[in-house]
Design an enzyme around this catalytic site. Structure first.
Site, mmCIF file in Angstrom:
data_model
loop_
_atom_site.group_PDB
_atom_site.id
_atom_site.type_symbol
_atom_site.label_atom_id
_atom_site.label_comp_id
_atom_site.label_asym_id
_atom_site.label_seq_id
_atom_site.Cartn_x
_atom_site.Cartn_y
_atom_site.Cartn_z
ATOM 1 C CG ASP A 140 58.488 64.236 40.597
ATOM 2 O OD1 ASP A 140 57.511 64.330 41.361
ATOM 3 O OD2 ASP A 140 59.154 63.181 40.492
ATOM 4 C CG PHE A 168 57.684 63.275 45.524
ATOM 5 C CD1 PHE A 168 56.959 62.488 46.407
ATOM 6 C CD2 PHE A 168 59.042 63.070 45.412
ATOM 7 C CE1 PHE A 168 57.587 61.517 47.171
ATOM 8 C CE2 PHE A 168 59.677 62.100 46.177
ATOM 9 C CZ PHE A 168 58.953 61.317 47.053
ATOM 10 C CG ASP A 169 55.310 67.170 39.594
ATOM 11 O OD1 ASP A 169 55.278 68.220 40.253
ATOM 12 O OD2 ASP A 169 56.086 66.982 38.647
ATOM 13 C CB VAL A 170 51.023 62.203 41.071
ATOM 14 C CG1 VAL A 170 49.678 61.547 41.376
ATOM 15 C CG2 VAL A 170 51.297 62.136 39.566
#
Length: 379
Positions: A140, A168-170
């Site tokens: 991320d 951005f992972d989420v």
């Protein structure tokens, strides 16, 4: 773990780890899906991402793994690989975030899984896609830097900063869930499975919304503005008599009311400040006027006054303060599963609410029962 949720009966084979995939599968599990978390012999990396911990387990792991069952498989071991193949044949959804092509040598890539399960919804998550960026590691932080987000975060004359979470992972996890749900709907209509691909960089560029649009549609390269907004003013924390308060005037009506409450109704008709564009062009003239007026009261006093007037404003809380605010507002943000507190799923349903059936599993906690269900016993 039986469930009456909207995804009850959907089996998810979760070959993902760390954050984007596990967050996606937890959302699916909350909605009733049966999620089988496949871990390597050492377990998901986040089990050991410490501190902080709860009962020796990283709270990072606890944050995204409730409502799942765990089985530990060494894909290099033929007996364990047989279990993985059997699971892929039974799953409605297969999700993984290995490097593109990384599962092909195990017969767990989309083409191989499709041969044994032609209606599978197969979701691949990567950092930079499966073409030119396939070899790039998908962290991320790298995407925050390479997408442009860090160039927008921090003081104008200071150092670029990462966001306080792996944002951005989420977001990629959420986009993956959207894709999976759409594909399941399509399968209900047609009987067809399909391959879904999401990646952190594409998610980042989409999620930067007005900032990427400023460049692609307006030819403008945005820069760091601290806490200021590119297109709105005021829309930032401002100093009061004893601390900062976030003050927002999102339209001309709100600015007129703000000017009245601050004792300067003439600002709303001043040609320097009477439109959003004019306030943006002249924010360095307007800001000291706002600061002078706000210095007359404390942040709490202004919060009470502005809120009473119907104006958006708020303090800058710690995470503890944010949780406590949600509690005061009746949002019940914390759900206890056994003795493990977790954060409530944010979606509210009138008929089929999320359920909280089990705490994040211990490594291989359900290995034997999953093997029995698949009809593949331990060697």
């Amino acid at each position: 773990m039986t469930s009456n949720g909207p995804l009850s009966g959907i089996v998810v084979a979760d070959f993902s780890r760390v954050l984007a995939g596990p967050y996606a599968t937890m959302l699916l599990a909350d909605l009733g899906a049966e999620v089988i978390k496949v871990e390597g012999p050492a377990g998901d990396d986040t089990r050991g991402w410490v501190p902080p911990t709860r009962d020796g387990v990283g709270t990072y792991y606890l944050s995204v793994n409730r409502n799942k069952r765990s089985i530990a498989l060494d894909l290099k071991d033929p007996a364990d690989l047989e279990v993985a193949h059997a699971l892929s044949a039974r799953a409605d959804v297969f999700i993984q975030n290995f490097k593109p092509g990384g599962l092909a040598r195990f017969g767990l890539d989309y083409d191989a899984v499709k041969t044994r399960n032609d209606t599978v919804i197969y979701c691949s998550i990567s950092g930079f896609g499966s073409t030119g960026g396939a070899a790039l590691p998908g962290y991320d932080l790298l995407v925050q830097g390479m997408s442009g987000l860090m160039s927008l975060t921090g003081d104008p004359d200071g150092t670029p900063f990462r966001a306080g979470i792996s944002v951005f992972d989420v977001m990629t996890g959420m986009h993956s869930v959207i894709g999976i749900l759409a594909a399941l709907h399509h399968r209900d209509e047609t009987g067809e499975g399909q391959h879904i691909e999401t990646n952190l960089l594409s998610t980042a560029l989409s999620s930067l919304v007005n900032q990427t649009s400023a460049y692609v549609a307006g030819g403008v390269v945005p820069n760091r503005m601290g806490n200021a907004h590119l297109s709105l003013f005021p829309y930032e924390p401002l100093r009061t008599g004893d601390g900062e308060l976030i003050v927002v005037a999102g339209n001309n009506g709100q600015f007129r009311k703000l000017a009245e409450v601050l004792g300067h109704p003439e600002w709303a008709d001043d040609p320097r400040f009477d439109t959003i564009g004019n306030r943006n062009d002249n924010r360095e003239l307007l800001r000291p006027l706002l600061l002078e007026a706000l210095a007359a009261k404390s942040a709490q006093d202004w919060f009470d006054v502005l809120t009473e007037a119907g104006l958006p404003c708020g303090p800058i809380n710690t995470v503890q303060g944010g949780v406590e605010l949600a509690e005061r507002l009746g949002l019940a943000p914390v759900v206890e599963i056994g003795d493990v507190p977790t954060v409530r799923n944010p979606i509210r349903f009138s008929a089929t609410p999320p359920t909280y059936r089990s705490a994040p599993p211990e490594l291989d906690e359900h290995g034997d029962e999953i093997r029995e269900w698949l009809g593949v016993t331990r060697a």
